[in-house]
Structure formats: structure tokens, C-alpha cells
Design a protein around this motif. Structure first.
Motif, PDB file in Angstrom:
ATOM      1  N   ASN A 166       0.751  -1.165   0.004  1.00  0.00           N
ATOM      2  CA  ASN A 166      -0.035   0.007  -0.135  1.00  0.00           C
ATOM      3  C   ASN A 166       0.918   1.189  -0.199  1.00  0.00           C
ATOM      4  OD1 ASN A 166      -2.322  -1.418   0.104  1.00  0.00           O
ATOM      5  ND2 ASN A 166      -2.477  -1.565   2.104  1.00  0.00           N
ATOM      6  N   VAL A 167       0.308   2.181  -0.524  1.00  0.00           N
ATOM      7  CA  VAL A 167       1.016   3.738  -0.751  1.00  0.00           C
ATOM      8  C   VAL A 167      -0.045   4.672  -0.093  1.00  0.00           C
ATOM      9  CG1 VAL A 167       2.215   5.301  -2.354  1.00  0.00           C
ATOM     10  CG2 VAL A 167       2.287   2.738  -2.755  1.00  0.00           C
ATOM     11  N   PHE A 168       0.809   5.744   0.250  1.00  0.00           N
ATOM     12  CA  PHE A 168       0.113   6.884   0.863  1.00  0.00           C
ATOM     13  C   PHE A 168       0.458   8.058   0.211  1.00  0.00           C
ATOM     14  CE2 PHE A 168      -1.521  10.111   3.657  1.00  0.00           C
ATOM     15  CZ  PHE A 168      -2.436   9.767   4.344  1.00  0.00           C
ATOM     16  N   GLU A 169      -0.510   8.807  -0.299  1.00  0.00           N
ATOM     17  CA  GLU A 169       0.113   9.965  -1.055  1.00  0.00           C
ATOM     18  C   GLU A 169      -0.578  11.254  -0.449  1.00  0.00           C
ATOM     19  OE1 GLU A 169      -0.652  10.179  -5.232  1.00  0.00           O
ATOM     20  OE2 GLU A 169       0.622   8.628  -5.754  1.00  0.00           O
ATOM     21  N   THR A 170       0.356  12.254  -0.409  1.00  0.00           N
ATOM     22  CA  THR A 170      -0.269  13.632   0.154  1.00  0.00           C
ATOM     23  C   THR A 170      -0.197  14.509  -1.069  1.00  0.00           C
ATOM     24  OG1 THR A 170       0.613  13.405   2.310  1.00  0.00           O
ATOM     25  CG2 THR A 170       0.126  15.570   1.500  1.00  0.00           C
ATOM     26  N   ARG A 171      -1.365  15.075  -1.768  1.00  0.00           N
ATOM     27  CA  ARG A 171      -1.357  15.758  -2.815  1.00  0.00           C
ATOM     28  C   ARG A 171      -1.783  17.016  -2.456  1.00  0.00           C
ATOM     29  NH1 ARG A 171      -0.395  12.741  -7.245  1.00  0.00           N
ATOM     30  NH2 ARG A 171      -1.001  14.099  -8.745  1.00  0.00           N
ATOM     31  N   ILE A 172      -1.542  18.092  -3.517  1.00  0.00           N
ATOM     32  CA  ILE A 172      -2.168  19.463  -2.941  1.00  0.00           C
ATOM     33  C   ILE A 172      -3.130  19.997  -4.289  1.00  0.00           C
ATOM     34  CG2 ILE A 172      -1.664  21.968  -2.689  1.00  0.00           C
ATOM     35  CD1 ILE A 172      -0.876  20.108  -0.549  1.00  0.00           C
ATOM     36  N   GLU A 173      -4.213  20.218  -4.061  1.00  0.00           N
ATOM     37  CA  GLU A 173      -5.234  20.443  -5.176  1.00  0.00           C
ATOM     38  C   GLU A 173      -5.257  21.963  -5.403  1.00  0.00           C
ATOM     39  OE1 GLU A 173     -10.122  20.133  -6.248  1.00  0.00           O
ATOM     40  OE2 GLU A 173      -9.385  19.280  -4.358  1.00  0.00           O
ATOM     41  N   ASN A 174      -5.084  22.548  -6.587  1.00  0.00           N
ATOM     42  CA  ASN A 174      -5.507  23.919  -7.101  1.00  0.00           C
ATOM     43  C   ASN A 174      -7.070  23.950  -7.486  1.00  0.00           C
ATOM     44  OD1 ASN A 174      -5.795  26.231  -8.316  1.00  0.00           O
ATOM     45  ND2 ASN A 174      -3.227  26.262  -8.466  1.00  0.00           N
ATOM     46  N   THR A 175      -7.751  24.477  -6.741  1.00  0.00           N
ATOM     47  CA  THR A 175      -9.090  24.731  -6.884  1.00  0.00           C
ATOM     48  C   THR A 175      -9.469  25.515  -8.270  1.00  0.00           C
ATOM     49  OG1 THR A 175      -9.599  26.230  -5.317  1.00  0.00           O
ATOM     50  CG2 THR A 175      -9.813  23.954  -4.683  1.00  0.00           C
ATOM     51  N   ARG A 176      -8.484  26.391  -8.443  1.00  0.00           N
ATOM     52  CA  ARG A 176      -8.715  27.143  -9.579  1.00  0.00           C
ATOM     53  C   ARG A 176      -8.639  26.688 -10.973  1.00  0.00           C
ATOM     54  NH1 ARG A 176      -5.371  33.000 -10.336  1.00  0.00           N
ATOM     55  NH2 ARG A 176      -6.491  33.854 -12.190  1.00  0.00           N
ATOM     56  N   HIS A 177      -7.482  25.680 -10.893  1.00  0.00           N
ATOM     57  CA  HIS A 177      -7.345  25.068 -12.287  1.00  0.00           C
ATOM     58  C   HIS A 177      -7.877  23.346 -12.074  1.00  0.00           C
ATOM     59  CE1 HIS A 177      -4.883  28.196 -13.421  1.00  0.00           C
ATOM     60  NE2 HIS A 177      -4.056  28.194 -12.222  1.00  0.00           N
ATOM     61  N   ASP A 178      -8.360  23.010 -11.150  1.00  0.00           N
ATOM     62  CA  ASP A 178      -8.828  21.721 -11.163  1.00  0.00           C
ATOM     63  C   ASP A 178      -7.918  20.794 -11.258  1.00  0.00           C
ATOM     64  OD1 ASP A 178     -11.523  22.691 -10.293  1.00  0.00           O
ATOM     65  OD2 ASP A 178     -12.225  22.853 -12.504  1.00  0.00           O
ATOM     66  N   ALA A 179      -6.725  20.591 -10.661  1.00  0.00           N
ATOM     67  CA  ALA A 179      -5.694  19.906 -10.876  1.00  0.00           C
ATOM     68  C   ALA A 179      -4.894  19.562  -9.502  1.00  0.00           C
ATOM     69  CB  ALA A 179      -4.572  20.459 -11.746  1.00  0.00           C
ATOM     70  N   THR A 180      -4.351  18.325  -9.373  1.00  0.00           N
ATOM     71  CA  THR A 180      -3.704  17.996  -8.128  1.00  0.00           C
ATOM     72  C   THR A 180      -2.153  17.813  -8.597  1.00  0.00           C
ATOM     73  OG1 THR A 180      -3.992  15.628  -7.960  1.00  0.00           O
ATOM     74  CG2 THR A 180      -5.719  17.119  -7.143  1.00  0.00           C
ATOM     75  N   ILE A 181      -1.225  18.093  -7.581  1.00  0.00           N
ATOM     76  CA  ILE A 181       0.168  17.537  -7.789  1.00  0.00           C
ATOM     77  C   ILE A 181       0.536  17.029  -6.597  1.00  0.00           C
ATOM     78  CG2 ILE A 181       0.734  19.142  -9.717  1.00  0.00           C
ATOM     79  CD1 ILE A 181       2.206  20.797  -7.483  1.00  0.00           C
ATOM     80  N   ILE A 182       1.500  16.080  -6.582  1.00  0.00           N
ATOM     81  CA  ILE A 182       2.018  15.398  -5.146  1.00  0.00           C
ATOM     82  C   ILE A 182       2.727  16.698  -4.529  1.00  0.00           C
ATOM     83  CG2 ILE A 182       4.046  14.726  -6.391  1.00  0.00           C
ATOM     84  CD1 ILE A 182       3.535  12.156  -4.911  1.00  0.00           C
ATOM     85  N   LEU A 183       2.764  16.534  -3.261  1.00  0.00           N
ATOM     86  CA  LEU A 183       3.551  17.692  -2.423  1.00  0.00           C
ATOM     87  C   LEU A 183       4.956  17.642  -2.657  1.00  0.00           C
ATOM     88  CD1 LEU A 183       3.231  19.218   0.328  1.00  0.00           C
ATOM     89  CD2 LEU A 183       3.950  17.065   1.549  1.00  0.00           C
ATOM     90  N   ASP A 184       5.737  16.848  -3.216  1.00  0.00           N
ATOM     91  CA  ASP A 184       7.074  17.139  -3.426  1.00  0.00           C
ATOM     92  C   ASP A 184       7.185  17.812  -4.629  1.00  0.00           C
ATOM     93  OD1 ASP A 184       7.824  14.856  -1.724  1.00  0.00           O
ATOM     94  OD2 ASP A 184       7.668  13.432  -3.325  1.00  0.00           O
ATOM     95  N   GLU A 185       6.180  18.161  -5.428  1.00  0.00           N
ATOM     96  CA  GLU A 185       6.452  19.013  -6.535  1.00  0.00           C
ATOM     97  C   GLU A 185       6.075  20.524  -6.231  1.00  0.00           C
ATOM     98  OE1 GLU A 185       4.489  17.602  -9.954  1.00  0.00           O
ATOM     99  OE2 GLU A 185       5.591  15.632  -9.952  1.00  0.00           O
ATOM    100  N   ARG A 186       5.530  20.866  -5.047  1.00  0.00           N
ATOM    101  CA  ARG A 186       5.181  22.152  -4.532  1.00  0.00           C
ATOM    102  C   ARG A 186       6.438  22.851  -4.355  1.00  0.00           C
ATOM    103  NH1 ARG A 186       0.797  24.683  -5.959  1.00  0.00           N
ATOM    104  NH2 ARG A 186       1.630  25.962  -4.524  1.00  0.00           N
ATOM    105  N   SER A 187       6.707  24.051  -4.009  1.00  0.00           N
ATOM    106  CA  SER A 187       7.627  24.854  -3.703  1.00  0.00           C
ATOM    107  C   SER A 187       8.425  24.350  -2.416  1.00  0.00           C
ATOM    108  CB  SER A 187       7.615  26.295  -3.419  1.00  0.00           C
ATOM    109  OG  SER A 187       6.678  26.658  -2.144  1.00  0.00           O
ATOM    110  N   THR A 188       9.866  24.591  -2.337  1.00  0.00           N
ATOM    111  CA  THR A 188      10.310  23.897  -1.067  1.00  0.00           C
ATOM    112  C   THR A 188       9.857  24.708   0.345  1.00  0.00           C
ATOM    113  OG1 THR A 188      12.354  23.603  -2.431  1.00  0.00           O
ATOM    114  CG2 THR A 188      12.653  23.607  -0.043  1.00  0.00           C
ATOM    115  N   GLY A 189       9.633  26.214  -0.003  1.00  0.00           N
ATOM    116  CA  GLY A 189       9.041  26.646   1.136  1.00  0.00           C
ATOM    117  C   GLY A 189       7.845  26.227   1.863  1.00  0.00           C
TER     118      GLY A 189
END
Length: 246
Positions: free
Chosen positions: A107-130
Motif C-alpha cells: 500500500n502507498v500513501f500520497e499527500t497531494r495539493i489540489e489547486n481549485t482554480r485549475h481543478d488539478a492536483t500535484i504531489i506534495l514533492d512538486e510544490r515549492s520547497t518553502g
């Protein structure tokens, strides 16, 4: 109790539950990048590692995960003013055979961040370092509070290092509003945006001092700011200058 947090402690966006379980069994979680922070996340969510290891259906967990994700989103974006169109999503799933190891089994657990303006999600690792730092710190500190209560001295190593000026101001606001009301907080910084011009009495300079005969006296911490050299005083002068110009 002294608790210390640095830029090197970050929550991973994807975690292999089997891999983490093996590290827990061998008492080597600290050697797995982000492993301890992820265990803090599970505690915050109200799940155990065993809940994820033996899960054959995710439906019973969805409501709990969505509720905690909504609460976490409100807490984060209260102090993350750069983008208010983001939401946190916790997504557990079985490993896909086509993915890289160790995410292709168990099993795998993902934390993703959704952008409600663009209706898209990306994995947390691809957000800014800050953003990752800020998110990880909130998760980690939630568990610290749960385990140790309010009798804490919080030590932060260059907390604004990966944040731009506006985000540093958000972090300073979070420290003032959420931490300093309960805890003593000590942090290091080279940034003028991490100095509160309204509370300069709390600033301490750190300087490598030589004696009159060029003897090395070592690192000295003090509040006599006029006795420090210009290089040491630069962040403080810049903060006061920016405040005056505003």
C-alpha cells in the motif's frame, strides 16, 4: 523540553507503507527521509501504521481522511497567503506494478495539493520547497504538542530560508500568533524579513569576537546592538529601514 526543527525534516509526498513498516520494525525510522514526519501525520489523522498495512478497502478511511485534510487546509492557508486556491488531499492506494520500487507493491500513501482554480492536483514533492517546509512543520509540531504538551522551548534553524519575503512575513505572523502565545521560540535568521520591527527588543546578535590582542574570544550573543559590526547588524538595519520606508 527543547524541541528542534530544521530544513532537512520534510514530509514526503509518497510513502511506501511496506518500506516504512520494515524501518519501524528495525528501529531505523530516522534513516528513512521523512519517515518520522509521516508517522506524525498518521497520528494527526488518527490512524496507525497497522491500519494502512492491513487495509483491503479504503472506504472506511475516506471520511476521516477528508475531514482531517479539510482541517489541515484551513490551518495552513490561514497563514499561507500566496495562494488561497489550494487544498490538501490524502490519498491511500495499492501500489501500481508500473511504478518505481518501493511504490509498486503493498500500500502507498500520497499527500497531494489540489489547486481549485485549475481543478488539478500535484504531489506534495512538486510544490515549492518553502511550502513543503511549512506544511511539514505544522504536521511535526502537531505531534510534538500531543506528546509533550505546552512546556516547550521551540528551536528553529533558519525557518525562512526557502521562503520569499511575503512568505517569511506569513511565517513570522504564524510564530507570533500561534507559537509565542504558548511557547518560548528561538530561531536563527539572516533575513531582514524574519525580524519584527515592532519587537526588536527580542533580537540578539551573534558575533565571532576577537580580543584586543587578536585573541579569539569565540561566539558571543548579546543585545548591545551598537557594539556589533555592520555585517552582523545588516538584517536588523534592513528590517528597520524597510519598516520606516513603508
Amino acid at each position: 523540553l527543547f524541541v528542534y526543527y530544521s530544513n532537512y525534516v520534510r514530509l514526503p509526498g509518497r510513502v511506501s507503507i511496506n518500506q516504512l513498516q520494515a524501518h519501524v520494525a528495525n528501529n531505523t525510522v530516522e534513516s528513512l527521509p521523512g519517515g518520522q514526519v509521516f508517522l506524525s501525520l498518521l497520528s494527526m489523522v488518527g490512524l496507525s501504521l497497522e491500519d494502512l498495512v492491513g487495509a483491503t478497502s479504503w472506504e472506511p478511511l475516506i471520511a476521516k481522511l477528508e475531514s482531517v485534510a479539510a482541517k489541515t487546509s484551513r490551518q495552513i492557508f490561514k497563514y499561507w497567503s500566496q495562494n488561497k486556491n489550494l487544498k490538501v488531499r490524502f490519498i491511500p492506494h495499492a501500489g501500481y506494478p508500473g511504478d518505481d520500487a518501493p511504490f509498486n507493491t503493498g500500500n502507498v500513501f500520497e499527500t497531494r495539493i489540489e489547486n481549485t482554480r485549475h481543478d488539478a492536483t500535484i504531489i506534495l514533492d512538486e510544490r515549492s520547497t518553502g511550502f513543503i517546509w511549512f506544511f511539514s512543520f505544522l504536521v511535526w509540531f502537531s505531534e510534538v504538542q500531543k506528546q509533550h504538551g505546552d512546556n516547550l522551548v521551540v528551536l528553529l534553524d533558519e525557518p525562512g530560508l526557502t521562503l520569499h519575503a511575503k512568505a517569511q512575513n506569513d511565517l513570522l505572523r504564524y510564530i507570533n500568533d500561534e507559537l509565542l502565545t504558548k511557547y518560548q521560540v528561538i530561531y536563527t535568521t539572516h533575513s531582514p524579513f524574519m525580524v519584527d520591527p515592532a519587537d526588536v527588543r527580542t533580537v540578539r546578535t551573534v558575533q565571532d569576537v576577537d580580543g584586543p590582542n587578536e585573541d579569539v574570544l569565540g561566539t558571543k550573543v548579546g543585545d548591545q546592538v551598537l557594539s556589533a559590526d555592520g555585517e552582523t547588524l545588516f538584517p536588523l538595519r534592513a528590517a528597520l529601514g524597510y519598516d520606516i520606508s513603508q
